[in-house]
Design an enzyme around this catalytic site. Sequence first.
Site, PDB file in Angstrom:
ATOM      1  N   ARG A 121      34.127  47.316  33.131  1.00 43.15           N
ATOM      2  CA  ARG A 121      33.645  46.624  34.334  1.00 43.15           C
ATOM      3  C   ARG A 121      32.643  47.502  35.064  1.00 43.15           C
ATOM      4  O   ARG A 121      32.898  48.686  35.309  1.00 43.15           O
ATOM      5  CB  ARG A 121      34.820  46.303  35.258  1.00 43.15           C
ATOM      6  CG  ARG A 121      34.459  45.528  36.516  1.00 43.15           C
ATOM      7  CD  ARG A 121      35.699  45.292  37.359  1.00 43.15           C
ATOM      8  NE  ARG A 121      36.701  44.519  36.633  1.00 43.15           N
ATOM      9  CZ  ARG A 121      38.010  44.576  36.877  1.00 43.15           C
ATOM     10  NH1 ARG A 121      38.479  45.391  37.814  1.00 43.15           N
ATOM     11  NH2 ARG A 121      38.850  43.831  36.189  1.00 43.15           N
TER      12      ARG A 121
ATOM     13  N   ARG B  11      37.334  49.545  45.353  1.00 46.92           N
ATOM     14  CA  ARG B  11      36.644  48.997  44.187  1.00 46.92           C
ATOM     15  C   ARG B  11      35.295  48.403  44.582  1.00 46.92           C
ATOM     16  O   ARG B  11      34.732  48.731  45.618  1.00 46.92           O
ATOM     17  CB  ARG B  11      37.539  47.964  43.500  1.00 46.92           C
ATOM     18  CG  ARG B  11      38.845  48.579  42.961  1.00 46.92           C
ATOM     19  CD  ARG B  11      39.590  47.575  42.116  1.00 46.92           C
ATOM     20  NE  ARG B  11      40.805  48.126  41.521  1.00 46.92           N
ATOM     21  CZ  ARG B  11      41.588  47.445  40.689  1.00 46.92           C
ATOM     22  NH1 ARG B  11      41.269  46.201  40.357  1.00 46.92           N
ATOM     23  NH2 ARG B  11      42.683  48.001  40.186  1.00 46.92           N
TER      24      ARG B  11
ATOM     25  N   LYS C 143      45.072  49.291  44.503  1.00 40.52           N
ATOM     26  CA  LYS C 143      43.654  48.966  44.647  1.00 40.52           C
ATOM     27  C   LYS C 143      43.331  48.580  46.088  1.00 40.52           C
ATOM     28  O   LYS C 143      44.194  48.124  46.846  1.00 40.52           O
ATOM     29  CB  LYS C 143      43.278  47.836  43.699  1.00 40.52           C
ATOM     30  CG  LYS C 143      44.067  46.551  43.899  1.00 40.52           C
ATOM     31  CD  LYS C 143      43.758  45.569  42.781  1.00 40.52           C
ATOM     32  CE  LYS C 143      44.654  44.333  42.865  1.00 40.52           C
ATOM     33  NZ  LYS C 143      44.422  43.412  41.739  1.00 40.52           N
TER      34      LYS C 143
ATOM     35  N   LYS D  89      40.122  46.612  48.382  1.00 41.21           N
ATOM     36  CA  LYS D  89      38.943  45.778  48.229  1.00 41.21           C
ATOM     37  C   LYS D  89      38.276  45.517  49.576  1.00 41.21           C
ATOM     38  O   LYS D  89      38.952  45.246  50.569  1.00 41.21           O
ATOM     39  CB  LYS D  89      39.321  44.442  47.578  1.00 41.21           C
ATOM     40  CG  LYS D  89      39.890  44.598  46.167  1.00 41.21           C
ATOM     41  CD  LYS D  89      40.279  43.270  45.569  1.00 41.21           C
ATOM     42  CE  LYS D  89      40.808  43.437  44.142  1.00 41.21           C
ATOM     43  NZ  LYS D  89      41.188  42.124  43.545  1.00 41.21           N
TER      44      LYS D  89
ATOM     45  N   CYS E 270      40.141  32.651  35.773  1.00 41.72           N
ATOM     46  CA  CYS E 270      40.246  34.032  35.308  1.00 41.72           C
ATOM     47  C   CYS E 270      40.155  34.060  33.784  1.00 41.72           C
ATOM     48  O   CYS E 270      40.187  33.032  33.109  1.00 41.72           O
ATOM     49  CB  CYS E 270      41.546  34.661  35.782  1.00 41.72           C
ATOM     50  SG  CYS E 270      43.019  33.951  35.018  1.00 41.72           S
TER      51      CYS E 270
ATOM     52  N   CYS F 152      43.891  39.327  28.317  1.00 45.48           N
ATOM     53  CA  CYS F 152      44.622  39.862  29.464  1.00 45.48           C
ATOM     54  C   CYS F 152      46.107  40.002  29.132  1.00 45.48           C
ATOM     55  O   CYS F 152      46.768  39.017  28.755  1.00 45.48           O
ATOM     56  CB  CYS F 152      44.446  38.963  30.676  1.00 45.48           C
ATOM     57  SG  CYS F 152      45.371  39.540  32.120  1.00 45.48           S
TER      58      CYS F 152
ATOM     59  N   CYS G  39      48.160  33.701  35.532  1.00 50.53           N
ATOM     60  CA  CYS G  39      49.375  34.355  36.027  1.00 50.53           C
ATOM     61  C   CYS G  39      49.295  34.384  37.543  1.00 50.53           C
ATOM     62  O   CYS G  39      48.278  34.011  38.119  1.00 50.53           O
ATOM     63  CB  CYS G  39      49.511  35.771  35.441  1.00 50.53           C
ATOM     64  SG  CYS G  39      48.453  36.998  36.235  1.00 50.53           S
TER      65      CYS G  39
ATOM     66  N   CYS H 192      43.583  36.990  40.348  1.00 52.86           N
ATOM     67  CA  CYS H 192      42.198  37.438  40.178  1.00 52.86           C
ATOM     68  C   CYS H 192      41.190  36.340  40.495  1.00 52.86           C
ATOM     69  O   CYS H 192      40.086  36.627  40.959  1.00 52.86           O
ATOM     70  CB  CYS H 192      41.978  37.951  38.754  1.00 52.86           C
ATOM     71  SG  CYS H 192      42.895  39.461  38.371  1.00 52.86           S
TER      72      CYS H 192
END
Length: 561
Positions: free
Chosen positions: A73, A142, A208, A210, A435, A441, A480, A484
């Site tokens: 990424r 991120r 994480k 953001k 996603c 994944c 899931c 995302c």
Amino acid sequence: MTAPLSPLEQLKADSRLLRGTIQEGLADPLTGAISEDDNKLLKFHGSYQQDDRDLRDERRKQKLEPAYSFMIRARLAGGVVSPAQWLAFDDLARQYAGRGLRITTRQTFQWHGVIKRNLKPTLRAINDALATTIAACGDVNRQVVCSVNPWLSNTHAEIAQWAQKLSDYFLPKTRAYHEIWLDGEKVEFNAAEPEAEPLYGPTYLPRKFKIGIAVPPFNDVDVFAQDVGLIAIVNNGKLEGFNLSIGGGMGASHGDATTYPRVGSVVGFVTPEQVIAAVESVMILQRDLGNRDERRYARLKYTIDRIGLTAFVEKLQALAGFTLAPAREFTFQSNHDHYGWFKGDNDLWHLGLHVESGRLWDADTQAQNTQRLWQTGLREIAKIHTGEFLLTCNQNVVIANVKNADRKRINALIKKHGLNTGETFSALRQHSIACVALPTCGLAMAESERYLPELLPKMEALLDKHGLRNTPITLRLSGCPNGCSRPYLAEIALVGRAPGRYDLRLGANAQGSRLNRIYAENIDEPQILATLDELLGRYAAERASNEGFGDFIARTQEVTA
């Protein structure tokens, strides 16, 4: 007595600032994988180890290891890509990756299917294109996302600069990235300086982090899904500052009510001069107070809810050294992207293109009985384009800053390669995202990206039946509950439970400021379509003037938390 660190926190502490044994693992020719510990550290470098789940059973039968590969990424603050970078990234996708380039829901590119021996050459080439992958994943700040509304171009440049400033300021200081991937090369690097992480410390953040910047009246970045959201306040063409939102986050776990999505809380206003100090203070508080024992509860949203919003803001102000001003008034119209040609205030043009699930590759689109050569078409456009490309958080692309004389050539290339501005699509298709999910994944419980092309025509048939084809409705699919694709902010969302089964969630608003709720759990496609058929019919017949589908559901239907 100090409590012992959890295994992951100990791994970070012992990693020598994210080095681990990644280099040794890359050099091992006997496996296509690296160790589990090194994969956890590799995330900080912008990559995940994955395997093709479609091949797992067959390879197991053949006594072969899984078909390992890596996702990479990029870190592209604000989603801005030059034509030269586009061509370099496209070349990498064709040389090393599978299924082209992919625009993510965080406004950047991912490359999937890169095998281990090609991992270092790919990361090196991304850096040669004047981009990076460091901190695109991992327990750090991120990718910083930023609104990309071309008709606000008088202020967009200044706001985009803030995205870049924040991205640069919160980069990790470790030299590990440059040692492993760039053979120690870094122009601005002073080898005489002692190595340290003055902000993050040796264990970095608990999870994480953001940051997103939105420019009213459009919330195309879903600013309330961010740990820190900055809502630009612009008056008479001047950026006065930002409303500060904290504590947004989308992740949850099925069957665990102690985990949940949360929209950010607007806690005040900061001037441009105060922005970095305010965001840094939030990050420091999360670093020091966030849960490091149980990762399920380690995001900022749980820290705020545990401490209390008022107490957290008091700590923030004390640390920043100033009091937040009252939040300024603002209005969001939608969290959608916009398609077609728009003229900016600088007399240059911008073209919004719809990209299904953000997947840029050359493939037949059976649902429309057409062929879309996305990868080839945009490569040809990049060869003649003199402006920029802007990636969006809704997985689309804007060809930005086009001279009027170049529009005809770009239109011809779009037509030749079967690309689409999205203007002829149903409003639901225009506002749908998904996603990656299966097969790469490791968290996916159900299909998402591969299911969307099958689902959309069936849902469009329902829209046509009820006269709603051109009514804007947001649809998001997730394989899931981790979020995302930001499904919890969609008017209609499917969240994967198992192959072919989803939770149907309804009732978010079109502005991205209200969460949806579960309407039906663990249902299959026939149940999904039957339920939506009934609800869309009622919406068409009973809605109030200008009432969105999510608002109608919230007003008339019982939904669970």
